[in-house]
Design a protein around this motif. Structure first.
Motif, PDB file in Angstrom:
ATOM      1  N   THR A   8      -1.333  29.023 -19.246  1.00  0.00           N
ATOM      2  CA  THR A   8      -0.743  30.144 -19.975  1.00  0.00           C
ATOM      3  C   THR A   8      -1.440  31.403 -19.495  1.00  0.00           C
ATOM      4  N   VAL A   9      -0.656  32.360 -19.041  1.00  0.00           N
ATOM      5  CA  VAL A   9      -1.199  33.631 -18.581  1.00  0.00           C
ATOM      6  C   VAL A   9      -0.804  34.697 -19.594  1.00  0.00           C
ATOM      7  N   ARG A  10      -1.794  35.329 -20.171  1.00  0.00           N
ATOM      8  CA  ARG A  10      -1.575  36.386 -21.156  1.00  0.00           C
ATOM      9  C   ARG A  10      -1.555  37.723 -20.409  1.00  0.00           C
ATOM     10  N   LEU A  11      -0.392  38.338 -20.320  1.00  0.00           N
ATOM     11  CA  LEU A  11      -0.252  39.632 -19.656  1.00  0.00           C
ATOM     12  C   LEU A  11      -0.737  40.717 -20.605  1.00  0.00           C
ATOM     13  N   VAL A  12      -1.850  41.365 -20.276  1.00  0.00           N
ATOM     14  CA  VAL A  12      -2.448  42.356 -21.172  1.00  0.00           C
ATOM     15  C   VAL A  12      -2.107  43.757 -20.669  1.00  0.00           C
ATOM     16  N   ARG A  13      -1.257  44.466 -21.429  1.00  0.00           N
ATOM     17  CA  ARG A  13      -0.902  45.843 -21.077  1.00  0.00           C
ATOM     18  C   ARG A  13      -1.879  46.843 -21.692  1.00  0.00           C
ATOM     19  N   SER A  14      -2.352  46.536 -22.900  1.00  0.00           N
ATOM     20  CA  SER A  14      -3.255  47.471 -23.571  1.00  0.00           C
ATOM     21  C   SER A  14      -4.234  46.703 -24.442  1.00  0.00           C
ATOM     22  N   PHE A  15      -5.524  46.914 -24.183  1.00  0.00           N
ATOM     23  CA  PHE A  15      -6.554  46.309 -25.031  1.00  0.00           C
ATOM     24  C   PHE A  15      -6.631  47.044 -26.371  1.00  0.00           C
ATOM     25  N   GLU A  16      -6.550  48.382 -26.316  1.00  0.00           N
ATOM     26  CA  GLU A  16      -6.667  49.194 -27.528  1.00  0.00           C
ATOM     27  C   GLU A  16      -5.575  48.870 -28.541  1.00  0.00           C
ATOM     28  N   HIS A  17      -4.365  48.648 -28.050  1.00  0.00           N
ATOM     29  CA  HIS A  17      -3.236  48.398 -28.942  1.00  0.00           C
ATOM     30  C   HIS A  17      -2.892  46.925 -29.076  1.00  0.00           C
ATOM     31  N   ASP A 113      -8.714  49.305 -16.829  1.00  0.00           N
ATOM     32  CA  ASP A 113      -8.477  49.414 -18.276  1.00  0.00           C
ATOM     33  C   ASP A 113      -9.497  48.587 -19.051  1.00  0.00           C
ATOM     34  N   TYR A 114      -9.798  47.405 -18.548  1.00  0.00           N
ATOM     35  CA  TYR A 114     -10.760  46.505 -19.202  1.00  0.00           C
ATOM     36  C   TYR A 114     -12.146  47.139 -19.250  1.00  0.00           C
ATOM     37  N   GLU A 115     -12.596  47.702 -18.137  1.00  0.00           N
ATOM     38  CA  GLU A 115     -13.931  48.330 -18.088  1.00  0.00           C
ATOM     39  C   GLU A 115     -14.007  49.512 -19.059  1.00  0.00           C
ATOM     40  N   ARG A 116     -12.928  50.293 -19.141  1.00  0.00           N
ATOM     41  CA  ARG A 116     -12.895  51.430 -20.062  1.00  0.00           C
ATOM     42  C   ARG A 116     -12.963  50.933 -21.511  1.00  0.00           C
ATOM     43  N   PHE A 117     -12.197  49.883 -21.831  1.00  0.00           N
ATOM     44  CA  PHE A 117     -12.182  49.327 -23.183  1.00  0.00           C
ATOM     45  C   PHE A 117     -13.543  48.706 -23.527  1.00  0.00           C
ATOM     46  N   LYS A 118     -14.144  48.029 -22.564  1.00  0.00           N
ATOM     47  CA  LYS A 118     -15.447  47.399 -22.787  1.00  0.00           C
ATOM     48  C   LYS A 118     -16.519  48.439 -23.129  1.00  0.00           C
ATOM     49  N   ALA A 119     -16.431  49.594 -22.488  1.00  0.00           N
ATOM     50  CA  ALA A 119     -17.397  50.667 -22.735  1.00  0.00           C
ATOM     51  C   ALA A 119     -17.216  51.264 -24.128  1.00  0.00           C
ATOM     52  N   ASN A 120     -16.018  51.177 -24.665  1.00  0.00           N
ATOM     53  CA  ASN A 120     -15.717  51.747 -25.974  1.00  0.00           C
ATOM     54  C   ASN A 120     -14.658  50.875 -26.655  1.00  0.00           C
ATOM     55  N   PRO A 121     -15.075  49.696 -27.181  1.00  0.00           N
ATOM     56  CA  PRO A 121     -14.093  48.717 -27.678  1.00  0.00           C
ATOM     57  C   PRO A 121     -13.509  49.036 -29.054  1.00  0.00           C
ATOM     58  N   LYS A 122     -12.716  50.081 -29.097  1.00  0.00           N
ATOM     59  CA  LYS A 122     -12.037  50.438 -30.339  1.00  0.00           C
ATOM     60  C   LYS A 122     -10.553  50.066 -30.211  1.00  0.00           C
ATOM     61  N   THR A 123     -10.003  49.546 -31.286  1.00  0.00           N
ATOM     62  CA  THR A 123      -8.584  49.225 -31.281  1.00  0.00           C
ATOM     63  C   THR A 123      -7.864  50.169 -32.219  1.00  0.00           C
TER      64      THR A 123
END
Length: 125
Positions: A8-17, A113-123
């Motif tokens: 199963t491949v989860r296509l991630v468009r946005s970590f924040e949302h 996108d992942y590196e940016r989200f990891k640095a500031n993991p807010k949803t």
């Protein structure tokens, strides 16, 4: 152990949302390289019925193991931010040598996108 698997491949468009869509791949050869599988996933996703256009055209470039069959699942809604060195699939390796097995769930995302989200993991909702 068979070298063909269901993944199963989860296509991630946005970590924040928390914006993602799962796509199931059957009969995957675990002896293929990470690059070959990424090319295959991109090809299937770009023409898959039922996927919204933004998911089809997105610049995915990285695969990471979310969880293995019969293993513990993460509490994160999209994917864990831990163990990147073990769980992100490296170019030049096979799926099998990267730890991918039957019924493994993978995240496919844009690393930037992942590196940016990891640095500031807010949803946000």
């Amino acid at each position: 152990m068979s070298s063909e698997a269901v993944l199963t491949v989860r296509l991630v468009r946005s970590f924040e949302h928390r914006n993602f869509k799962p796509v199931v791949f059957r009969g995957v050869d675990l002896n293929q390289t990470v690059e070959e599988f990424i090319a295959h996933v991109r090809k299937v996703v770009s023409s898959k019925d039922g996927l919204p256009p933004p998911f089809k055209k997105f610049g995915y470039d990285t695969l990471k193991i979310i969880h293995q069959a019969h293993g513990a699942k993460t509490n994160e809604l999209v994917m864990s931010l831990d163990d990147d060195d073990k769980l992100i699939l490296r170019q030049g390796t096979t799926l099998k040598s990267s730890g991918v097995g039957h019924e493994t769930e993978l995240a496919f995302f844009r690393n930037e996108d992942y590196e940016r989200f990891k640095a500031n993991p807010k949803t946000s909702w």
